[in-house]
Design an enzyme around this catalytic site. Structure first.
Site, PDB file in Angstrom:
ATOM      1  N   GLU A  52       0.688  -1.206   0.072  1.00 45.73           N
ATOM      2  CA  GLU A  52      -0.057   0.116  -0.049  1.00 45.73           C
ATOM      3  C   GLU A  52       0.947   1.301  -0.034  1.00 45.73           C
ATOM      4  O   GLU A  52       0.274   2.253   0.382  1.00 45.73           O
ATOM      5  CB  GLU A  52      -1.046   0.065   1.243  1.00 45.73           C
ATOM      6  CG  GLU A  52      -1.625  -1.212   1.524  1.00 45.73           C
ATOM      7  CD  GLU A  52      -2.993  -1.159   0.678  1.00 45.73           C
ATOM      8  OE1 GLU A  52      -3.578  -0.275   0.063  1.00 45.73           O
ATOM      9  OE2 GLU A  52      -3.931  -2.125   0.851  1.00 45.73           O
ATOM     10  N   HIS A  65      -3.233   2.774   8.664  1.00 52.01           N
ATOM     11  CA  HIS A  65      -4.435   1.839   8.370  1.00 52.01           C
ATOM     12  C   HIS A  65      -4.251   0.790   9.312  1.00 52.01           C
ATOM     13  O   HIS A  65      -3.217   0.085   9.402  1.00 52.01           O
ATOM     14  CB  HIS A  65      -4.316   1.296   6.886  1.00 52.01           C
ATOM     15  CG  HIS A  65      -5.140   0.312   6.502  1.00 52.01           C
ATOM     16  ND1 HIS A  65      -6.317   0.262   6.628  1.00 52.01           N
ATOM     17  CD2 HIS A  65      -4.652  -0.984   6.162  1.00 52.01           C
ATOM     18  CE1 HIS A  65      -7.022  -0.869   6.228  1.00 52.01           C
ATOM     19  NE2 HIS A  65      -5.795  -1.422   5.978  1.00 52.01           N
ATOM     20  N   GLU A  95     -15.542  13.930  23.570  1.00 52.62           N
ATOM     21  CA  GLU A  95     -14.394  13.642  23.041  1.00 52.62           C
ATOM     22  C   GLU A  95     -14.185  13.183  21.354  1.00 52.62           C
ATOM     23  O   GLU A  95     -13.234  13.552  20.728  1.00 52.62           O
ATOM     24  CB  GLU A  95     -13.642  12.438  23.822  1.00 52.62           C
ATOM     25  CG  GLU A  95     -12.366  12.233  23.757  1.00 52.62           C
ATOM     26  CD  GLU A  95     -11.305  13.256  24.377  1.00 52.62           C
ATOM     27  OE1 GLU A  95     -11.946  14.000  25.313  1.00 52.62           O
ATOM     28  OE2 GLU A  95      -9.977  13.473  23.932  1.00 52.62           O
ATOM     29  N   HIS A 152      -7.330  -2.424  11.346  1.00 52.62           N
ATOM     30  CA  HIS A 152      -8.660  -3.363  11.376  1.00 52.62           C
ATOM     31  C   HIS A 152      -9.386  -3.341  12.518  1.00 52.62           C
ATOM     32  O   HIS A 152      -9.380  -4.435  13.289  1.00 52.62           O
ATOM     33  CB  HIS A 152      -8.100  -4.602  10.731  1.00 52.62           C
ATOM     34  CG  HIS A 152      -7.676  -4.804   9.350  1.00 52.62           C
ATOM     35  ND1 HIS A 152      -7.083  -5.789   8.971  1.00 52.62           N
ATOM     36  CD2 HIS A 152      -7.437  -3.698   8.512  1.00 52.62           C
ATOM     37  CE1 HIS A 152      -6.693  -5.518   7.716  1.00 52.62           C
ATOM     38  NE2 HIS A 152      -6.785  -4.388   7.354  1.00 52.62           N
ATOM     39  N   HIS A 188     -13.653  -3.456   6.242  1.00 53.31           N
ATOM     40  CA  HIS A 188     -12.224  -3.654   6.119  1.00 53.31           C
ATOM     41  C   HIS A 188     -11.299  -3.064   7.333  1.00 53.31           C
ATOM     42  O   HIS A 188     -10.667  -3.752   7.805  1.00 53.31           O
ATOM     43  CB  HIS A 188     -11.846  -2.845   4.446  1.00 53.31           C
ATOM     44  CG  HIS A 188     -10.063  -3.111   4.407  1.00 53.31           C
ATOM     45  ND1 HIS A 188      -9.816  -3.416   3.121  1.00 53.31           N
ATOM     46  CD2 HIS A 188      -9.233  -3.519   5.201  1.00 53.31           C
ATOM     47  CE1 HIS A 188      -8.409  -3.358   3.171  1.00 53.31           C
ATOM     48  NE2 HIS A 188      -8.167  -3.510   4.481  1.00 53.31           N
TER      49      HIS A 188
HETATM   50  O1  2HA Z   1      -2.441  -6.388   4.880  1.00 55.66           O
HETATM   51  O2  2HA Z   1      -4.288  -4.425   5.853  1.00 55.66           O
HETATM   52  O3  2HA Z   1      -5.407  -3.479   3.528  1.00 55.66           O
HETATM   53  C1  2HA Z   1      -2.279  -5.056   4.740  1.00 55.66           C
HETATM   54  C2  2HA Z   1      -3.586  -4.633   4.902  1.00 55.66           C
HETATM   55  C3  2HA Z   1      -4.381  -4.406   3.173  1.00 55.66           C
HETATM   56 ZN    ZN Z   2      -6.230  -3.436   5.497  1.00 54.62          ZN
END
Ligand code: 2HA
Ligand code: ZN
Length: 276
Positions: free
Chosen positions: A118, A142, A172, A144, A213
């Protein structure tokens, strides 16, 4: 003293460790990049004498990032391993003077010295954010987080609905992400299209949810960036619980209360989110 003793490196490792411990990074999920400050680049140069991989051409040219240095998580690496093998999990990458190539100066030792898959979408976001405010944005992160992902599966993919629902949980929230949250429908990860759509939303927000995601945040430093994700994830968890208990019958701040909060804390909340 070695490269791993530098404050910026220690802080990067700590973000990765905290993100792992908070459950945001199952297996090799997630990625992070950091645009280094000139004084940090100077410190690093005491330890890096020659590149470990020569110039690689980039798919997209980024004139605005010419000459910048980044800390970059490696392709296929697990956040969990950052503390024990930092030299494998991330690296230092330099962009050339025209913004067309990059080279690896340190780290990324395993997996063929490859930055995260990415890396290009991250650079697009860095470019947009640096152009908007070079000091305010250095980290692109990024991950999850579970409650955010659940919420994205059950709520309309509408920025106002999701921003207000998250803000309503505690003051907050509007104080931590005053420009609100953008959201995109489910998409194949790592594609140019997803990168472009995210970049568009990042012109307006510092946070974008990728439905079912995860989440993407641009921030000033590691504290701010992780803090935003942590706040949103906690808010998403509270929202899911409240809705489980009470459906749609629960107390929320009014438009007037938001205006008062905005005025006292100078938040500049967008009118479209404040208006009932
Ligand atoms: O594995 O999270 O979106 C990396 C990620 C791809
Ligand atoms: Zn991801």
């Amino acid at each position: 003293m070695g490269i791993l003793d530098l404050d910026v490196i220690k802080e990067f490792i700590r973000l990765c460790e905290d993100g792992w411990k908070l459950g945001y990074h199952e297996y090799h999920g997630g990625n992070v990049t950091y645009r280094m400050k000139p004084e940090e680049v100077k410190e690093v140069q005491n330890f890096v004498t020659k590149p470990v991989v020569e110039w690689t051409e980039m798919e997209e040219k980024h004139t605005s990032l010419a000459g910048e240095y980044f800390l970059v998580k490696g392709a296929g690496e697990c956040f969990r391993n950052t503390v024990v093998r930092p030299q494998d999990v991330f690296g230092i990458v330099q962009i050339n003077k025209t913004g067309t190539e990059y080279r690896v100066l340190w780290g990324l030792e395993k997996n063929g010295r490859r930055p995260t898959s990415e890396f290009m979408p991250h650079l697009s976001i860095h470019s947009i954010k640096k152009t908007a405010d070079a000091e305010k944005y250095r980290v692109v992160y990024h991950c999850h987080p579970e409650n955010v992902i659940i919420l994205s599966a059950v709520m309309p993919h509408d920025s106002k609905t999701i921003t207000r629902a998250l803000w309503d949980m505690e003051p907050e929230c509007p104080m931590t992400f005053p420009t609100g949250v953008g959201i995109l429908d489910w998409a194949v990860p790592g594609t140019v299209d997803l990168g472009r759509a995210t970049g568009e939303l990042m012109k307006k927000h510092d946070v974008v949810i990728w439905s079912q995601h995860g989440i993407l945040v641009a921030g000033r430093d590691f504290d701010t960036t992780l803090g935003v994700v942590h706040t949103i994830e906690k808010s998403a968890g509270m929202l899911l619980r409240i809705r489980q208990i009470a459906g749609d019958h629960y107390d929320r701040p009014t438009e007037e209360q938001y205006r008062e909060l905005d005025q006292i804390f100078h938040l500049h909340l967008p009118e479209e989110y404040v208006k009932g």
